[in-house]
Each structure stands twice: as structure tokens, then as C-alpha cells.
Design a protein around this motif. Structure first.
Motif, short mmCIF file in Angstrom:
data_model
loop_
_atom_site.label_atom_id
_atom_site.label_comp_id
_atom_site.label_asym_id
_atom_site.label_seq_id
_atom_site.Cartn_x
_atom_site.Cartn_y
_atom_site.Cartn_z
N GLU A 101 1.22 -0.84 -0.19
CA GLU A 101 0.00 -0.05 0.12
C GLU A 101 1.11 1.63 -0.33
OE1 GLU A 101 -2.79 -1.23 -0.09
OE2 GLU A 101 -2.48 -3.54 -0.24
N SER A 102 0.00 2.19 -0.18
CA SER A 102 1.06 4.07 -0.05
C SER A 102 -0.31 4.37 0.19
CB SER A 102 1.75 3.72 -1.78
OG SER A 102 0.71 4.18 -2.79
N SER A 103 0.52 5.90 0.31
CA SER A 103 -0.39 7.03 0.50
C SER A 103 0.00 7.95 -0.69
CB SER A 103 -0.91 7.35 1.57
OG SER A 103 -1.49 8.06 1.80
N GLY A 104 0.67 9.06 -1.62
CA GLY A 104 0.71 9.92 -1.29
C GLY A 104 2.10 10.27 -1.82
N VAL A 144 2.74 2.68 3.07
CA VAL A 144 2.39 2.64 4.28
C VAL A 144 1.79 1.08 4.57
CG1 VAL A 144 -0.20 2.58 5.38
CG2 VAL A 144 0.96 4.54 3.45
N SER A 145 2.56 0.26 5.36
CA SER A 145 2.57 -1.12 5.77
C SER A 145 0.78 -1.34 5.90
CB SER A 145 3.06 -1.00 7.75
OG SER A 145 2.36 -2.46 7.42
N ARG A 146 0.73 -2.33 4.94
CA ARG A 146 -0.73 -3.09 5.09
C ARG A 146 -1.07 -3.61 6.33
NH1 ARG A 146 1.88 -7.16 1.85
NH2 ARG A 146 2.02 -8.99 2.61
N ARG A 147 0.16 -4.16 7.07
CA ARG A 147 -0.01 -4.44 8.94
C ARG A 147 -0.97 -3.55 9.75
NH1 ARG A 147 3.47 -8.76 8.84
NH2 ARG A 147 2.62 -10.27 6.92
N ASP A 148 -0.19 -2.32 9.26
CA ASP A 148 -0.75 -1.04 10.34
C ASP A 148 -0.35 0.22 9.53
OD1 ASP A 148 0.16 0.49 12.21
OD2 ASP A 148 1.13 -0.77 13.17
N PRO A 149 -1.18 1.07 9.46
CA PRO A 149 -1.34 2.63 9.16
C PRO A 149 -0.54 3.78 9.45
CG PRO A 149 -3.23 1.96 9.14
CD PRO A 149 -3.16 0.84 9.67
N ARG A 150 0.11 3.14 10.91
CA ARG A 150 0.59 3.92 11.24
C ARG A 150 2.36 3.71 10.87
NH1 ARG A 150 0.21 1.99 17.78
NH2 ARG A 150 -0.18 -0.07 16.37
N VAL A 151 2.80 2.77 9.78
CA VAL A 151 4.17 2.66 10.04
C VAL A 151 4.40 2.57 8.48
CG1 VAL A 151 5.99 0.18 9.26
CG2 VAL A 151 4.37 0.02 11.59
N ARG A 152 4.94 3.65 8.04
CA ARG A 152 4.79 4.21 7.25
C ARG A 152 6.69 4.86 6.38
NH1 ARG A 152 1.13 8.11 5.81
NH2 ARG A 152 -0.58 6.77 6.08
N ARG A 153 6.88 4.94 5.10
CA ARG A 153 8.77 5.37 5.00
C ARG A 153 8.11 6.27 3.55
NH1 ARG A 153 13.27 1.73 5.06
NH2 ARG A 153 12.93 1.99 7.14
N PRO A 154 8.79 6.81 3.27
CA PRO A 154 9.02 7.86 1.98
C PRO A 154 9.37 6.34 0.83
CG PRO A 154 10.17 9.43 3.46
CD PRO A 154 9.19 8.10 4.09
N ILE A 155 8.81 6.25 -0.07
CA ILE A 155 8.63 5.28 -1.22
C ILE A 155 10.00 5.91 -1.38
CG2 ILE A 155 7.76 4.73 -3.53
CD1 ILE A 155 5.07 5.86 -2.32
N GLY A 156 10.99 6.88 -1.66
CA GLY A 156 11.83 6.65 -2.31
C GLY A 156 13.42 5.63 -1.55
#
Length: 203
Positions: free
Chosen positions: A116-119, A123-135
């Protein structure tokens, strides 16, 4: 994913070089994932691999059909039924594994994983709080192969580690940067709570 579907055909994983040749022309992010991503981070083989995973963002899923034009694509409907993925069909959010082979009589060669991604963030599909810039999601090996950063891959493996996941953790732990160790420990704690890996990451 375990390959309990032996009646559906065997696996002969494509090589990382084959994957690069197949996916490099795409106008989409992609990374080698799974155990081979850990191996690329470590820099040498240390165990066998039953398949090869290629991670794409869900929003780029049609790029898989472009890269593997003429192949058969089968979506894995949870909890594990394979069904043909129709051309231009947008897969529903619960489906994130696609098995691919050149033809009906061929072994499976590539497993696509959708995430998953947002902008501009993964974004982790397990936990939307866990994220990182795609690059910052991947790294590139010495011979130019993009692979999922080991801290991201270990975060997925931490959910219910199998012996091979423990082996991957042991092998890649020495090459994790301080930042990767910290990110992984925080992400594991946030999503899974108390975990045997976090103590080793803080050492």
C-alpha cells in the motif's frame, strides 16, 4: 507464503537478473523482496529460496501485467485460493500475492507482492502507522538490483517468524545500520508488541 499448492504446479524461480531484465523498463517502483532481498543486503547466498518475490505498490499493479505481457497471472485470494487475474482487472485490497508463469505448462517463475501507499509514502498493510517515503523503501545491490531494504523486509517477517525468517534475521543483523535497527525495533513494537528480536536490535 508457503507453497502448499503443489497440485497447481511447481516453482522454478526466475533469477534476479531475469527480474531486472523484465521489470527495468517499467515506469513504476519495484523491488526484489522476500528472502532474496535479505540475501542481496547480506551480499552472498546463505540459504536456498523456493521462489522469488517482486514488490510493487498496489497503485502500480497494472505494471506487472505490462512487464509480464503474454504470461499467466494468478491472484491469490485469501486464505490461499489461486484464480486467474484478468487483464486490466483492479485487484481488491485484500489480494496482495500474484503468481506468474510464462504459460499453463510452465513452472511458476515470479511472485508479485502488492503493497500500500499514500501519496509519496509507503504504508504497511499490517499497520497504517508504519510508513516510510517510497524513495527510501529500497536499496540497490552492487550489480544494480533494486531490493527491499532489510529493515522493511524483517518487519514483515517478524509477524510469526519461521526458521528461515530467524535465519534471515541472524544473517542480516550485522549489516543493519543504526537507523535501520532503530526503525525496525520501533515498528515491531508498535505493530506486534513484545518481540524477541527487539532486544537484539538494541544491542
Amino acid at each position: 507464503m508457503t507453497h502448499a499448492h503443489d497440485h497447481l504446479g511447481s516453482w522454478e524461480p526466475a533469477s534476479p537478473a531475469d527480474v531486472v531484465a523484465t521489470f527495468s523498463g517499467l515506469d513504476a517502483w519495484w523491488w526484489i523482496a522476500g528472502g532474496l532481498a535479505i540475501e542481496l543486503a547480506v551480499g552472498h547466498p546463505f540459504r536456498s529460496h523456493g521462489d522469488i518475490d517482486v514488490q510493487l505498490l498496489r497503485r502500480d499493479q497494472r505494471a506487472a501485467q505490462q512487464a509480464l505481457a503474454g504470461w499467466e497471472w494468478w491472484a491469490a485470494d485469501p486464505p490461499g485460493t489461486l484464480r486467474p487475474w484478468a487483464r486490466d482487472e483492479v485487484l481488491p485490497p485484500g489480494v496482495h500475492d500474484i503468481w506468474c508463469r510464462p504459460g499453463a505448462d510452465d513452472p511458476w517463475r515470479i511472485q508479485i507482492m502488492l503493497d500500500e501507499s499514500s501519496g509519496t509514502d509507503w504504508v504497511s498493510r499490517r499497520d497504517p502507522r508504519v510508513r516510510r517515503p517510497i524513495g527510501e523503501l529500497g536499496q540497490v545491490s552492487a550489480d544494480g538490483i533494486p531490493f527491499l531494504a532489510p529493515d522493511i523486509q524483517l518487519y514483515y517477517k517478524a509477524k510469526s517468524p519461521r526458521p528461515k525468517d530467524e535465519q534471515d534475521f541472524d544473517a542480516v543483523l550485522p549489516v543493519l545500520t543504526e537507523r535501520q535497527r532503530r526503525w525496525l525495533a520501533d515498528a515491531i513494537t508498535m505493530t506486534y508488541g513484545h518481540h524477541p528480536w527487539t532486544g537484539r536490535l538494541h544491542r
